[in-house]
Write a protein that holds these residues in place. Structure first.
Motif, PDB file in Angstrom:
ATOM      1  N   LEU A  50      -6.533 102.054  67.300  1.00  0.00           N
ATOM      2  CA  LEU A  50      -6.524 103.291  67.866  1.00  0.00           C
ATOM      3  C   LEU A  50      -7.485 103.342  69.009  1.00  0.00           C
ATOM      4  CD1 LEU A  50      -4.903 105.533  65.745  1.00  0.00           C
ATOM      5  CD2 LEU A  50      -3.451 104.728  67.702  1.00  0.00           C
ATOM      6  N   LEU A  51      -8.802 102.900  67.528  1.00  0.00           N
ATOM      7  CA  LEU A  51     -10.231 102.850  68.701  1.00  0.00           C
ATOM      8  C   LEU A  51     -10.305 102.065  70.275  1.00  0.00           C
ATOM      9  CD1 LEU A  51     -12.541 103.342  66.022  1.00  0.00           C
ATOM     10  CD2 LEU A  51     -12.061 105.414  67.260  1.00  0.00           C
ATOM     11  N   SER A  52      -9.742 100.934  70.031  1.00  0.00           N
ATOM     12  CA  SER A  52      -9.634 100.042  71.647  1.00  0.00           C
ATOM     13  C   SER A  52      -9.213 100.549  72.260  1.00  0.00           C
ATOM     14  CB  SER A  52      -9.143  98.757  70.451  1.00  0.00           C
ATOM     15  OG  SER A  52      -7.736  98.502  70.684  1.00  0.00           O
ATOM     16  N   LYS A  53      -8.110 101.544  71.657  1.00  0.00           N
ATOM     17  CA  LYS A  53      -7.487 102.134  73.998  1.00  0.00           C
ATOM     18  C   LYS A  53      -8.334 103.011  74.713  1.00  0.00           C
ATOM     19  CE  LYS A  53      -3.333 100.694  71.156  1.00  0.00           C
ATOM     20  NZ  LYS A  53      -1.681 102.163  71.008  1.00  0.00           N
ATOM     21  N   LEU A  54      -9.200 104.275  72.629  1.00  0.00           N
ATOM     22  CA  LEU A  54      -9.666 104.866  73.278  1.00  0.00           C
ATOM     23  C   LEU A  54     -10.990 104.826  74.427  1.00  0.00           C
ATOM     24  CD1 LEU A  54      -9.943 108.026  73.036  1.00  0.00           C
ATOM     25  CD2 LEU A  54     -11.113 107.882  70.881  1.00  0.00           C
ATOM     26  N   VAL A  55     -11.924 103.330  73.749  1.00  0.00           N
ATOM     27  CA  VAL A  55     -12.581 102.939  74.496  1.00  0.00           C
ATOM     28  C   VAL A  55     -12.580 102.542  76.348  1.00  0.00           C
ATOM     29  CG1 VAL A  55     -13.820 101.401  75.053  1.00  0.00           C
ATOM     30  CG2 VAL A  55     -14.041 101.867  72.317  1.00  0.00           C
ATOM     31  N   LEU A  56     -11.233 102.028  76.245  1.00  0.00           N
ATOM     32  CA  LEU A  56     -11.014 101.955  77.823  1.00  0.00           C
ATOM     33  C   LEU A  56     -10.830 103.149  78.660  1.00  0.00           C
ATOM     34  CD1 LEU A  56      -8.374  98.555  77.233  1.00  0.00           C
ATOM     35  CD2 LEU A  56     -10.669  98.536  78.025  1.00  0.00           C
ATOM     36  N   TRP A  74     -18.385 107.549  78.282  1.00  0.00           N
ATOM     37  CA  TRP A  74     -18.587 107.321  76.589  1.00  0.00           C
ATOM     38  C   TRP A  74     -19.233 106.175  76.484  1.00  0.00           C
ATOM     39  CZ3 TRP A  74     -18.393 111.400  73.136  1.00  0.00           C
ATOM     40  CH2 TRP A  74     -17.934 112.892  73.749  1.00  0.00           C
ATOM     41  N   THR A  75     -20.652 105.891  75.229  1.00  0.00           N
ATOM     42  CA  THR A  75     -20.979 105.177  74.206  1.00  0.00           C
ATOM     43  C   THR A  75     -20.202 105.522  72.620  1.00  0.00           C
ATOM     44  OG1 THR A  75     -22.907 104.811  75.729  1.00  0.00           O
ATOM     45  CG2 THR A  75     -22.995 104.332  72.631  1.00  0.00           C
ATOM     46  N   PHE A  76     -19.830 104.120  72.638  1.00  0.00           N
ATOM     47  CA  PHE A  76     -18.813 104.393  70.702  1.00  0.00           C
ATOM     48  C   PHE A  76     -19.672 103.121  70.010  1.00  0.00           C
ATOM     49  CE2 PHE A  76     -15.881 105.057  74.083  1.00  0.00           C
ATOM     50  CZ  PHE A  76     -14.655 105.864  73.233  1.00  0.00           C
ATOM     51  N   ILE A  77     -19.753 104.109  69.249  1.00  0.00           N
ATOM     52  CA  ILE A  77     -19.971 103.326  67.404  1.00  0.00           C
ATOM     53  C   ILE A  77     -19.657 102.981  67.043  1.00  0.00           C
ATOM     54  CG2 ILE A  77     -22.114 102.877  66.060  1.00  0.00           C
ATOM     55  CD1 ILE A  77     -24.278 104.600  68.082  1.00  0.00           C
ATOM     56  N   SER A 108      -2.321 111.255  64.763  1.00  0.00           N
ATOM     57  CA  SER A 108      -0.795 110.183  64.156  1.00  0.00           C
ATOM     58  C   SER A 108      -0.426 108.985  64.518  1.00  0.00           C
ATOM     59  CB  SER A 108      -0.325 110.741  63.191  1.00  0.00           C
ATOM     60  OG  SER A 108      -0.129 111.522  62.410  1.00  0.00           O
ATOM     61  N   ASN A 109      -0.702 109.014  66.077  1.00  0.00           N
ATOM     62  CA  ASN A 109      -0.854 108.491  67.082  1.00  0.00           C
ATOM     63  C   ASN A 109      -2.112 107.912  68.025  1.00  0.00           C
ATOM     64  OD1 ASN A 109      -0.342 110.017  68.430  1.00  0.00           O
ATOM     65  ND2 ASN A 109       1.750 109.891  68.007  1.00  0.00           N
ATOM     66  N   PHE A 110      -1.764 107.197  69.059  1.00  0.00           N
ATOM     67  CA  PHE A 110      -3.505 107.713  70.566  1.00  0.00           C
ATOM     68  C   PHE A 110      -2.905 108.545  70.887  1.00  0.00           C
ATOM     69  CE2 PHE A 110      -4.505 106.466  74.525  1.00  0.00           C
ATOM     70  CZ  PHE A 110      -6.013 106.074  74.595  1.00  0.00           C
ATOM     71  N   GLU A 111      -2.184 109.124  71.348  1.00  0.00           N
ATOM     72  CA  GLU A 111      -1.670 109.978  72.063  1.00  0.00           C
ATOM     73  C   GLU A 111      -2.924 111.218  71.643  1.00  0.00           C
ATOM     74  OE1 GLU A 111       1.535 112.811  74.700  1.00  0.00           O
ATOM     75  OE2 GLU A 111       2.066 111.659  73.792  1.00  0.00           O
ATOM     76  N   GLU A 112      -2.166 111.245  70.052  1.00  0.00           N
ATOM     77  CA  GLU A 112      -2.494 112.342  69.773  1.00  0.00           C
ATOM     78  C   GLU A 112      -4.139 112.046  69.593  1.00  0.00           C
ATOM     79  OE1 GLU A 112      -0.797 113.284  65.663  1.00  0.00           O
ATOM     80  OE2 GLU A 112       0.824 113.480  66.292  1.00  0.00           O
ATOM     81  N   GLN A 150     -13.741  92.567  67.138  1.00  0.00           N
ATOM     82  CA  GLN A 150     -14.508  91.795  68.056  1.00  0.00           C
ATOM     83  C   GLN A 150     -13.317  91.225  68.853  1.00  0.00           C
ATOM     84  OE1 GLN A 150     -17.876  89.592  66.572  1.00  0.00           O
ATOM     85  NE2 GLN A 150     -19.288  90.510  68.020  1.00  0.00           N
ATOM     86  N   LYS A 151     -12.231  90.851  68.382  1.00  0.00           N
ATOM     87  CA  LYS A 151     -10.908  89.933  69.983  1.00  0.00           C
ATOM     88  C   LYS A 151     -10.850  92.045  70.111  1.00  0.00           C
ATOM     89  CE  LYS A 151      -9.795  86.501  66.295  1.00  0.00           C
ATOM     90  NZ  LYS A 151      -9.474  85.988  65.373  1.00  0.00           N
ATOM     91  N   LEU A 152     -10.873  93.212  69.373  1.00  0.00           N
ATOM     92  CA  LEU A 152      -9.588  94.366  69.736  1.00  0.00           C
ATOM     93  C   LEU A 152     -10.878  94.510  71.036  1.00  0.00           C
ATOM     94  CD1 LEU A 152      -8.769  95.814  67.254  1.00  0.00           C
ATOM     95  CD2 LEU A 152      -7.519  94.647  68.722  1.00  0.00           C
ATOM     96  N   ILE A 153     -12.074  94.457  71.313  1.00  0.00           N
ATOM     97  CA  ILE A 153     -13.139  94.714  71.786  1.00  0.00           C
ATOM     98  C   ILE A 153     -14.124  93.971  72.470  1.00  0.00           C
ATOM     99  CG2 ILE A 153     -14.833  96.711  72.902  1.00  0.00           C
ATOM    100  CD1 ILE A 153     -13.395  97.994  69.734  1.00  0.00           C
ATOM    101  N   PRO A 154     -14.103  93.096  73.446  1.00  0.00           N
ATOM    102  CA  PRO A 154     -14.777  92.120  73.446  1.00  0.00           C
ATOM    103  C   PRO A 154     -15.501  92.086  73.695  1.00  0.00           C
ATOM    104  CG  PRO A 154     -12.813  91.628  74.713  1.00  0.00           C
ATOM    105  CD  PRO A 154     -12.399  92.884  73.641  1.00  0.00           C
TER     106      PRO A 154
END
Length: 403
Positions: A243-249, A254-257, A360-364, A272-276
């Motif tokens: 889910l977080l990899s989608k939020l980054v996009l 924003w900066t993500f840790i 419970s999902n990315f939209e939420e 790193q595969k999810l977020i190269p």
């Protein structure tokens, strides 16, 4: 029932030994207990008595730590010995400076219990939240050594409160006093005839408020965050990271840790595969080119990293249950977590005051992100934590009578 219990303990030991051949945690579990009594004998003073603190793992250590440190501050002459069941607690805190010894807890057998208690010679024993070991509790009880449970919490579905839970209730009756987190726990214990109970709340509030009042500076993290808004994801697991990899996009400004719960190389590579574009904390150059995402592949930093965040995601909610939400809330940071939070009163409380959201999902997740930023949730989170402190003083006042 005792026979089944003993068989279960032995079977557990065999299973862990088998797993130790290809699992690092199981390997630590076995190696750490090899020649354990000799290690204790060599490190402790046989003529001294100790206050014994036992913790299941690192989380319970942080929960009980305020009581331990308050004892040491008010009674500096007292000697303290610590045991851990889990490698994740022992390996991180094995050099804890306020303890005269830190050891793995041997498996709960009659002979191990007698040997350990003879070596520790405890004047009292403190167990945090849970872990109820029949032979250790019985051996302490047989020697009239007081046993205390701090930050205890009980639920109706636990075996203690079932018709077939007589053996487990017997373990509870070895305890001298329970300090529980809520009214429900007190009522459940009372329903099975246990009356030596106080509602003292959760010592984690004392611990996280201490941490927030005097946080550790991490210049590399501060430099990475720069002046941007920061989203911190703590104790994450693969479903969280998807889910977080989608939020980054969705939020390039924003900066993500991301601080995953497991930091083995294989897991870090999966993130790193999810977020190269993500960089690792341990490989971060002194003056890195600006990256949007940092992966913290180091243990022990998360509770201090939260200070740099504007919003926090707590992992575990798509597995067995969420991790610690209070460390972030103490800094006045709103939190988001997955759907499995029903065992955690503080999570329910934070949601009820608008300082947290469950998703419970990315939209939420994306909606919660926008909502918590907009509704001034930060101040509510901090006020909630501050309203719950004071458990340590109540516990210390009571158990000091037994010194």
């Amino acid at each position: 029932m005792l026979l089944l219990y003993n068989i279960g303990i032995q079977f557990y030991g065999i299973v862990v030994r088998i797993f130790s051949m290809f699992n690092s945690k199981a390997s630590f579990f076995i190696k750490g207990r090899t020649n354990i009594f000799e290690k204790i004998r060599n490190q402790l003073d046989a003529s001294s008595s100790y206050i014994w603190f036992h913790f299941a793992s690192l989380g319970e250590f942080e929960q009980g730590r305020p009581v331990l440190e308050a004892i040491k501050e008010k009674h500096p002459q007292k000697r303290i010995v610590i045991t851990f069941f889990s490698p994740s607690g022992y390996e991180i805190r094995k050099n804890y400076p306020l303890a005269d010894g830190v050891f793995y807890l041997p498996l709960d057998t009659p002979s191990n219990a007698k040997k350990l208690i003879a070596l520790f010679n405890p004047e009292l024993a403190v167990f945090t939240k849970y872990e109820y070991w029949f032979h250790y509790f019985k051996a302490l009880n047989d020697r009239n050594i007081p046993i205390f449970i701090i930050s205890g919490i009980f639920r109706p579905k636990q075996v203690f409160f079932k018709w077939y839970g007589g053996f487990n209730r017997k373990i509870l009756r070895f305890v001298n006093h329970f300090f529980v987190q809520n009214e429900e726990s007190l009522e459940l214990l009372s329903s099975v005839g246990i009356k030596d109970v106080s509602i003292s709340g959760d010592t984690r509030f004392d611990r996280v408020s201490q941490n927030a009042a005097d946080p550790k500076d991490i210049p590399a993290i501060q430099n990475f965050c720069s002046t941007s808004k920061v989203f911190i994801a703590g104790s994450t697991w693969p479903p969280d990271e998807q889910l977080l990899s989608k939020l980054v996009l969705q939020h390039p400004d924003w900066t993500f840790i991301i601080a995953p719960h497991e930091i083995d190389n294989a897991h870090i590579l999966e993130i790193q595969k999810l977020i190269p574009e993500a960089i690792r904390y341990t490989e971060m150059p002194a003056n890195p080119e600006k990256s949007q995402v940092l992966i913290v592949d180091n243990i022990g930093l998360l509770s201090s990293i939260y200070r740099y965040g504007d919003i926090v995601y707590i992992g575990g909610g798509f597995g067995v249950g969420i991790h610690n939400t209070l460390e972030a809330a103490a800094f006045g940071i709103p939190v988001i977590f997955g759907p499995k939070y029903d065992k955690f009163q503080e999570a329910k409380d934070l949601i009820s005051i608008g300082a947290a959201s469950s998703i419970s999902n990315f939209e939420e997740l994306d909606n919660a992100f926008e909502k918590l930023i907009a509704n001034n949730a930060a101040e509510r989170a901090k006020k909630y934590v501050m309203s719950k402190i004071g458990s340590t003083d109540q516990i210390l006042t009571h158990i000091s009578k037994y010194f």
